[in-house]
Design an enzyme around this catalytic site. Structure first.
Site, PDB file in Angstrom:
ATOM      1  N   LYS A   1       0.883  -1.172   0.000  1.00  0.00           N
ATOM      2  CA  LYS A   1       0.000   0.000   0.000  1.00  0.00           C
ATOM      3  C   LYS A   1       0.912   1.211   0.000  1.00  0.00           C
ATOM      4  O   LYS A   1       2.118   1.073   0.164  1.00  0.00           O
ATOM      5  CB  LYS A   1      -0.886  -0.004   1.244  1.00  0.00           C
ATOM      6  CG  LYS A   1      -0.100  -0.233   2.540  1.00  0.00           C
ATOM      7  CD  LYS A   1      -0.981  -0.306   3.770  1.00  0.00           C
ATOM      8  CE  LYS A   1      -1.696  -1.620   3.968  1.00  0.00           C
ATOM      9  NZ  LYS A   1      -3.128  -1.576   3.693  1.00  0.00           N
ATOM     10  N   ARG A   2       0.362   2.423  -0.176  1.00  0.00           N
ATOM     11  CA  ARG A   2       1.224   3.592  -0.102  1.00  0.00           C
ATOM     12  C   ARG A   2       1.935   3.663   1.254  1.00  0.00           C
ATOM     13  O   ARG A   2       1.430   3.143   2.253  1.00  0.00           O
ATOM     14  CB  ARG A   2       0.398   4.867  -0.318  1.00  0.00           C
ATOM     15  CG  ARG A   2       0.084   5.125  -1.764  1.00  0.00           C
ATOM     16  CD  ARG A   2       1.332   5.242  -2.607  1.00  0.00           C
ATOM     17  NE  ARG A   2       2.004   6.488  -2.359  1.00  0.00           N
ATOM     18  CZ  ARG A   2       1.840   7.587  -3.076  1.00  0.00           C
ATOM     19  NH1 ARG A   2       1.027   7.585  -4.124  1.00  0.00           N
ATOM     20  NH2 ARG A   2       2.487   8.688  -2.778  1.00  0.00           N
TER      21      ARG A   2
ATOM     22  N   LYS B   1      -0.409   4.223   8.177  1.00  0.00           N
ATOM     23  CA  LYS B   1      -0.550   2.821   7.764  1.00  0.00           C
ATOM     24  C   LYS B   1       0.425   1.911   8.519  1.00  0.00           C
ATOM     25  O   LYS B   1       0.299   0.711   8.515  1.00  0.00           O
ATOM     26  CB  LYS B   1      -0.357   2.689   6.254  1.00  0.00           C
ATOM     27  CG  LYS B   1      -1.434   3.409   5.430  1.00  0.00           C
ATOM     28  CD  LYS B   1      -1.153   3.286   3.936  1.00  0.00           C
ATOM     29  CE  LYS B   1      -2.092   4.121   3.080  1.00  0.00           C
ATOM     30  NZ  LYS B   1      -3.443   3.517   2.925  1.00  0.00           N
TER      31      LYS B   1
HETATM   32  I1  GPV Z   1      -8.271  11.661   0.713  1.00  0.00           I
HETATM   33  N1  GPV Z   1      -7.434   7.680  -0.147  1.00  0.00           N
HETATM   34  C1  GPV Z   1      -6.467   7.778  -1.123  1.00  0.00           C
HETATM   35  O1  GPV Z   1      -6.027   6.769  -1.664  1.00  0.00           O
HETATM   36  N2  GPV Z   1      -6.007   8.988  -1.508  1.00  0.00           N
HETATM   37  C2  GPV Z   1      -6.486  10.141  -0.995  1.00  0.00           C
HETATM   38  O2  GPV Z   1      -6.052  11.234  -1.383  1.00  0.00           O
HETATM   39  C3  GPV Z   1      -7.508  10.012  -0.013  1.00  0.00           C
HETATM   40  C4  GPV Z   1      -7.951   8.799   0.403  1.00  0.00           C
HETATM   41  C5  GPV Z   1      -7.938   6.350   0.207  1.00  0.00           C
HETATM   42  C6  GPV Z   1      -8.116   6.030   1.690  1.00  0.00           C
HETATM   43  O3  GPV Z   1      -6.926   6.313   2.371  1.00  0.00           O
HETATM   44  C7  GPV Z   1      -8.478   4.557   1.808  1.00  0.00           C
HETATM   45  O4  GPV Z   1      -8.724   4.209   3.147  1.00  0.00           O
HETATM   46  C8  GPV Z   1      -9.703   4.250   0.964  1.00  0.00           C
HETATM   47  O5  GPV Z   1      -9.936   2.871   0.916  1.00  0.00           O
HETATM   48  C9  GPV Z   1      -9.531   4.762  -0.458  1.00  0.00           C
HETATM   49  O6  GPV Z   1      -9.172   6.137  -0.468  1.00  0.00           O
HETATM   50  C10 GPV Z   1     -10.777   4.609  -1.292  1.00  0.00           C
HETATM   51  O7  GPV Z   1     -11.887   5.110  -0.624  1.00  0.00           O
END
Ligand code: GPV
Length: 757
Positions: free
Chosen positions: A490-491, A496
């Protein structure tokens, strides 16, 4: 009728170069898509998003169009392979992570459900940067995806609009990428580009002249916003996206007969996080220009727009200084000021004002006042929005708030990425689950069938072997396929908590030094990119890479524990990694991960979750039951209470727990320094943890270690573990994005499916 690839290549397949072959199949797909046609209807959804992380398209489109087996065979008969073409294809990474990938899953489900809808966004010439590791550190290079013969995925429509900015105007071109539905008609992604773009403004790697807006506007996805020019450029990008969208939407509605007063009968707009917020004032501006009153324009736009919130992290909620908007989009500022006056007249609470006392414009506040729906992306997240983060808004507009738990498309994250599991499922319960995901529940009938449980283990082993081979052949990395594959991908973000996983791994090493070894070898995989300006995130990557070298240099320890930080984690790598995972690490600080969607992908592919009660993990736990998930750590209520009281002191934990202390000290110890560790980076990380640890890794450390130890012990009862895997796959149906999209449609959009196939 079979389509012949040779009709597109114009010569025998065995004489084609990879590029010729790739373009041949791509053009075949494009024709098949056009022949299927597109979902239409009176009312259409415009899903506006700054990101669509679509990933590779070839195999996905072949599967959705029902051409996969046939094309595969034509290639094989000519001695060519579809797998080679998949490797040849270059992934369009037009998104950062979860939010962008969610948008991509959503357009797949929209098409599949027959709903008339466009994804609307920007045609970035360079997607998310490519990540390289050098000296245990991340560096970035541009991702020029369009230079790879992929122009034909992104077709020019020849349609242009004019977009006005302060002091100049730009002309756009609308491009389209087809979105194939599974057993349905198709949809479209409509991406806008500026005609004056000039890639020569790129200076060195990912830095470029940020002031030349006409030349750089669509050059990069989400440019580095750590300085002022980068932030203003973001405003230009966002306005460019929505000014084009607004013109498209009004034009299409009027062409279908709308008199604009009835716009909501013709159009629904979903605002994907705050990035497209300016579509609200822009539409109001355009409606009033056409003679509709300001008050009525507000009502029209509110009936059209819905807003999705994806985070409670305050720093991720966009606010723009009024001065930025004045400079970039002066025509919008009077509208925003009138909206502020409208709010101030009705509500006095400072929290809900659009423009605050420091002249900052709160984009989410515009969305909440002037949309008819506000949704969170998982049950827990929506509850936190209602009761804590957005409580003052919830008091005003209780009827607007609703939950739409995220989902993933089972075509890409099941059928396409895990053919072995797909075959096993298909031969057991048939293939209806691909479209009707709840069918997977039928697998539960097999939970006490030892033969079936064996087969599940065999599928996982096959996937682990495939991934092992891929790592060896394409990346020169050797891993042990009989080790436990423990995966966190994940990022990279502090919330996280990759750092928590790292501290655990260091503790396992410390135990080994004292003679205590694991029962079975463990391979810990990390995949993560850090935002180029996010310093601590880069320090964490450095710590992981350095620790992996410490292990590699120790012949005793490396037999038992290996840490692999995978370079350039992206959709394509996720498709290989996730089916091979045994353990799914979802260890964010409770309350911080809005939903997570990787957690759902791992679950579908039979990995068992090790997670906090955060985001959609809570719903996974409900669905699989306590025997089939490992949860640990503080609850979201406890975390929220600590933040409120500001009473968390990380050093107290460090001083109390010798095991934790030893792991933290290790970060700056001799072994790290001898293996390429940089004292500056590691010192900063250690100091951050000891003086702040904002995301509370220390309080969860002990529980995490104990829970993970219990999980690894349970892994040794292979039959019982296999039952856990089965229970995860069998209960994943709820997380199909088909379900999510059906709920959005039922509660928010009210589109009529195009059933005329
Ligand atoms: I605000 N999320 C992301 O990837 N980029 C962003 O700029 C923002 C939210 C993500 C959340 O962090 C995740 O928990 C979520 O599953 C995802 O958006 C899709 O809703």
């Amino acid at each position: 009728m079979t389509r012949l690839i040779t009709d597109y290549t114009g010569k025998p397949l065995n004489e084609c170069t990879e590029l010729e072959l790739f373009n041949g199949v791509l053009n075949l797909v494009n024709d098949a898509e056009k022949e299927k046609g597109y979902n239409t209807g009176k009312k259409k959804l415009y899903y506006i998003s700054a990101e669509f992380l679509i990933g590779k398209l070839l195999s996905n489109n072949l599967i959705n169009l029902g051409l996969y087996q046939d094309v595969k065979k034509q290639l094989e008969d000519a001695g060519r392979s579809l797998a080679d073409l998949e490797e040849f294809e270059y992934e369009p990474s037009l998104g950062n992570g979860g939010l962008g990938r969610l948008a991509a899953c959503f357009v797949d489900s929209l098409a599949t459900l027959g709903l008339p809808a466009d994804g609307v966004g920007l045609a970035y010439h360079c997607g998310l940067f490519k990540q390289n590791f050098e000296n245990n550190k991340q560096s970035e290079t541009p991702d020029r995806w369009l230079q790879w013969g992929h122009e034909s995925w992104m077709r020019s429509t020849g349609k242009h609009y004019t977009v006005d900015f302060g002091g100049f105007s730009l002309t756009s071109t609308m491009y389209e990428i087809g979105v194939t539905g599974y057993g349905s008609k198709c949809g479209k992604l409509r991406l806008f580009d500026v005609d004056t773009l000039d890639e020569r403004v790129i200076r060195d790697q990912i830095s470029f002249d940020k002031k030349q807006i006409a030349k750089n506007l669509t050059l990069f996805l989400y440019p580095d916003d750590s300085d002022e020019d980068g932030r203003i450029l973001r405003v230009y990008q966002e306005y460019f996206m929505v000014a084009n969208a607004a013109q498209l939407i009004l034009e299409e509605a009027q062409a279908k007969g709308s008199n604009l007063h009835d716009l909501a009968d013709y159009a629904a707009i979903q605002i994907n996080d705050t990035h497209p917020t300016m579509v609200i004032p822009e539409l109001i501006r355009r409606l009033t220009q056409k003679g509709i009153s300001f008050e009525e324009s507000i009502e029209i736009v509110r009936a059209v727009c819905g807003y999705t919130n994806h985070t409670i992290l305050a720093e991720a909620l966009e606010t723009w200084p009024r001065a930025y908007l004045q400079k970039a989009v002066p025509q919008l500022l009077p509208v925003i000021e009138k909206l502020q006056a409208y709010v101030a007249e009705r509500y006095q609470e400072p929290f809900v004002q659009i423009i605050d006392g420091n002249d900052n414009v709160h984009m989410a506040n515009i969305d909440i006042h002037f949309s008819h729906s506000v949704n969170g992306v998982a049950k827990l997240h929506t509850e936190i929005l209602k009761n804590t983060e957005l409580a003052p808004f919830y008091q005003i507009y209780p009827e607007k708030f609703n939950n739409k738990t995220n989902g993933i498309t089972f075509r890409r994250w099941g059928v396409m990425c895990d053919p072995a599991l797909t075959s096993l499922i298909n031969e057991t319960i048939g293939n209806d689950w691909i479209r009707h995901a709840d069918d997977l529940k039928k697998l539960e009938d097999k939970k006490d069938d030892p033969d079936f449980l064996q087969k599940i283990l065999a599928v996982k082993q096959e996937n682990k072997q495939n991934f092992t081979d891929y790592l060896k052949n394409y990346r020169g990395i050797e891993v042990d396929p009989s080790s436990v594959f423990d995966v966190q991908s994940k990022r990279l973000h502090e919330y996280k908590r990759q750092q928590l996983n790292l501290l655990w791994a260091i503790s396992v090493y410390n135990d080994m030094v004292e003679g205590k070894f694991p029962t079975r070898p463990i391979t810990v995989f990390f995949g993560a990119k850090a935002a180029p300006a996010y310093i601590i995130a880069k320090d964490i990557i450095h710590a992981i890479l350095t620790f992996s070298k410490v292990l590699d240099a120790d012949p005793d320890a490396s037999k038992w524990l290996k840490v692999v930080m995978l370079e350039n984690y992206n959709v394509s790598l996720a498709e290989k990694l996730i089916p091979a995972a045994d353990i799914s690490e979802q260890i964010s600080l409770a309350s911080k991960e809005a939903s997570g969607t990787g957690n759902m992908k791992f679950m579908l592919n039979g990995a068992v979750t090790l997670g906090t009660m955060d985001g959609a993990n809570v719903e996974i736990a409900d669905l699989v039951g306590p025997d089939n998930i490992y949860t640990f750590g503080q609850s979201s209520d406890e975390v929220i209470a600590h933040y409120k009281k500001a009473d968390y002191v990380s050093r107290e934990y460090y001083e109390r727990d010798p095991k934790l202390r030893k792991a933290v000290d290790f970060l700056t110890g001799d072994l790290m320094m001898q293996n390429g560790g940089d004292p500056e980076n590691l010192g900063r990380l250690s100091h951050e943890l000891l003086s702040k640890d904002w995301f509370m890794t220390f309080p969860d450390f002990e529980d995490y270690c104990e829970t993970k130890a219990r999980m690894l012990a349970d892994y040794e009862d292979r039959e019982s573990w296999s039952r856990k895997m089965l229970m995860n796959t069998a209960n994943a149906g709820f997380f199909s994005s088909d379900r999510t999209i059906a709920q959005y449609n039922e509660d928010i959009w009210h589109l009529t499916p195009d059933t005329d196939k």
